[in-house]
Design an enzyme around this catalytic site. Structure first.
Site, PDB file in Angstrom:
ATOM      1  N   ILE A   1       0.891  -1.103   0.116  1.00 34.17           N
ATOM      2  CA  ILE A   1      -0.133   0.014   0.082  1.00 34.17           C
ATOM      3  C   ILE A   1       0.801   1.382   0.009  1.00 34.17           C
ATOM      4  O   ILE A   1       1.702   1.405   0.877  1.00 34.17           O
ATOM      5  CB  ILE A   1      -0.995  -0.119   1.103  1.00 34.17           C
ATOM      6  CG1 ILE A   1      -1.923  -0.984   1.191  1.00 34.17           C
ATOM      7  CG2 ILE A   1      -1.664   1.153   1.284  1.00 34.17           C
ATOM      8  CD1 ILE A   1      -2.541  -1.510   0.045  1.00 34.17           C
ATOM      9  N   LYS A   2       0.717   2.140  -0.986  1.00 32.53           N
ATOM     10  CA  LYS A   2       1.520   3.284  -1.034  1.00 32.53           C
ATOM     11  C   LYS A   2       0.937   4.445  -0.228  1.00 32.53           C
ATOM     12  O   LYS A   2      -0.363   4.984  -0.240  1.00 32.53           O
ATOM     13  CB  LYS A   2       1.463   3.663  -2.548  1.00 32.53           C
ATOM     14  CG  LYS A   2       2.495   3.104  -3.483  1.00 32.53           C
ATOM     15  CD  LYS A   2       2.266   3.567  -4.832  1.00 32.53           C
ATOM     16  CE  LYS A   2       3.469   4.561  -5.461  1.00 32.53           C
ATOM     17  NZ  LYS A   2       3.305   4.813  -6.681  1.00 32.53           N
ATOM     18  N   ILE A   3       1.961   5.066   0.835  1.00 32.74           N
ATOM     19  CA  ILE A   3       1.491   6.154   1.630  1.00 32.74           C
ATOM     20  C   ILE A   3       2.419   7.286   1.297  1.00 32.74           C
ATOM     21  O   ILE A   3       3.727   6.981   1.323  1.00 32.74           O
ATOM     22  CB  ILE A   3       1.505   5.621   2.870  1.00 32.74           C
ATOM     23  CG1 ILE A   3       0.568   4.817   3.354  1.00 32.74           C
ATOM     24  CG2 ILE A   3       1.494   6.980   3.956  1.00 32.74           C
ATOM     25  CD1 ILE A   3       0.458   4.113   4.910  1.00 32.74           C
TER      26      ILE A   3
END
Length: 364
Positions: A140-142
């Site tokens: 998941i990209k944050i």
């Protein structure tokens, strides 16, 4: 037959990921071919990539029509559609993931860019997306914004694989490594298997030079054009080697933890005066990832030069950043500006994407 140049990069310990996703590349077999022939070992996506995929083809029309009745918002509808692509890609890369024992084979999905400055919202959505995708080999990209740091730490502590995106500056990168290590320590204390947690820190390159190069002309430092981003990346790698060593890290490594690899992003040359494979060639080195758009993969396959370059000319990199400072160019101020602009650059295509989904719903 000559060895594929893109595949050769892996011989130096660097993984090439594709910075692109759409339905067609998967259903046509092109992505499988990139895995088999070019040795591509992962995929990254972002709101702009999905906007292009959904707006420029009819491949998503049926899904949008079918899923629209269950979705409360256009954003929810987008993620339902995007998750199908992410799951398909993750399944294609599952063999790479297993063969690399979790060291590669990841597909990245980004939280809503509207949450870039919202710690609580980001943490909640990262957990939701992780659960909905339901694949071990997803990240998941944050965004690595100030509010993103705590969301990164909490997500790692919860056992979620994280791709930290939108990094430009060295001080912020160091804060990101701290968030990762602290998250792992919390996960370990809670009895989680930290060997199953993976993360990369995505350091953006060419955008730095786009902003800095005109300033170099003004200061009579034209010889440094196209060199500041590469110098910053080399210094980031020095931080990486320092941070992921020593007793604090060793305790985590002994429990199976993987270092948070640096990932080079924004690697296509924006300046036509530069070689189109410039940023890829300059930063090939061990335990790193380079996420590359399709056209740059094609260019590298054709005329790229493969060499172990990442730790070459580190003194020159130090001097380059020192010359900037002496000329009164504040690189930390510039990288903060790029982060702020980067958030906006992802918001705009996301707004456009949600509008395209609304238009599609109205058609069906």
């Amino acid at each position: 037959m000559a060895t594929n140049k893109v595949k050769q990069i892996h011989d130096f310990g660097q993984s090439i990921w594709l910075d692109f996703i759409d339905r067609e590349i998967m259903t046509s077999g092109k992505l499988k071919k990139l895995i088999d022939e070019d040795g591509v070992r992962g995929v990254t996506s972002n709101p702009a990539i999905f906007e292009k995929a959904i707006s420029s083809s009819s491949d998503y029309d049926a899904d949008i029509a079918a899923l629209a009745p269950q979705a409360n918002t256009n954003e929810e509808l987008f993620f339902s559609v995007a998750i199908k692509d992410i799951q398909t890609a993750a399944d294609l890369f599952r063999g790479v993931f297993d063969e690399a024992d979790g060291g590669d084979g990841y597909v990245s999905l980004e939280v809503s860019p509207f949450l870039a400055l919202d710690t609580e919202g980001t943490t909640k959505q990262a957990e939701e997306l992780w659960g909905k995708v339901g694949r071990e080999n997803v990240m998941i990209k944050i965004p690595g914004t100030k509010p993103g740091l705590e969301a990164i730490r909490r997500s790692i502590a919860a056992g979620i694989n994280i791709n930290v995106t939108l990094l430009f500056g060295l001080p912020r990168y160091e804060e990101v490594t701290e968030a990762y290590i602290s998250g792992l320590e919390e996960a370990l204390a809670a009895g989680k298997d930290i060997a199953k947690i993976a993360s990369v820190a995505s350091f953006f390159l060419s955008r730095i030079d786009v902003l800095v190069d005109p300033m170099l002309d003004e200061k009579g430092l034209a010889d440094l054009k196209g060199e500041v981003a590469i110098a910053s990346a080399k210094k980031a790698y020095e931080i990486y080697k320092r941070v992921f060593a020593g007793p604090r890290w060793q305790k985590l490594a002994d429990a199976g933890a993987k270092p948070q690899r640096l990932l080079w992003a924004s690697t296509s040359s924006k300046n036509p005066a530069f070689k189109d494979t410039k940023y890829v060639e300059a930063l090939i080195g061990a335990d790193t990832v380079d996420t590359v758009p399709l056209e740059t993969i094609d260019a590298f396959r054709d005329h790229g030069i493969v060499a172990n370059t990442l730790e070459q000319d580190t003194d020159k990199a130090t001097q380059t950043l020192e010359k900037l400072k002496q000329a009164g160019i504040d690189i930390d101020k510039i990288t903060q500006q790029l982060e702020d602009e980067g958030v906006d650059k992802f918001n705009k295509p996301f707004e456009k994407l949600l509008k395209a989904i609304e238009d599609q719903k109205n058609k069906s």
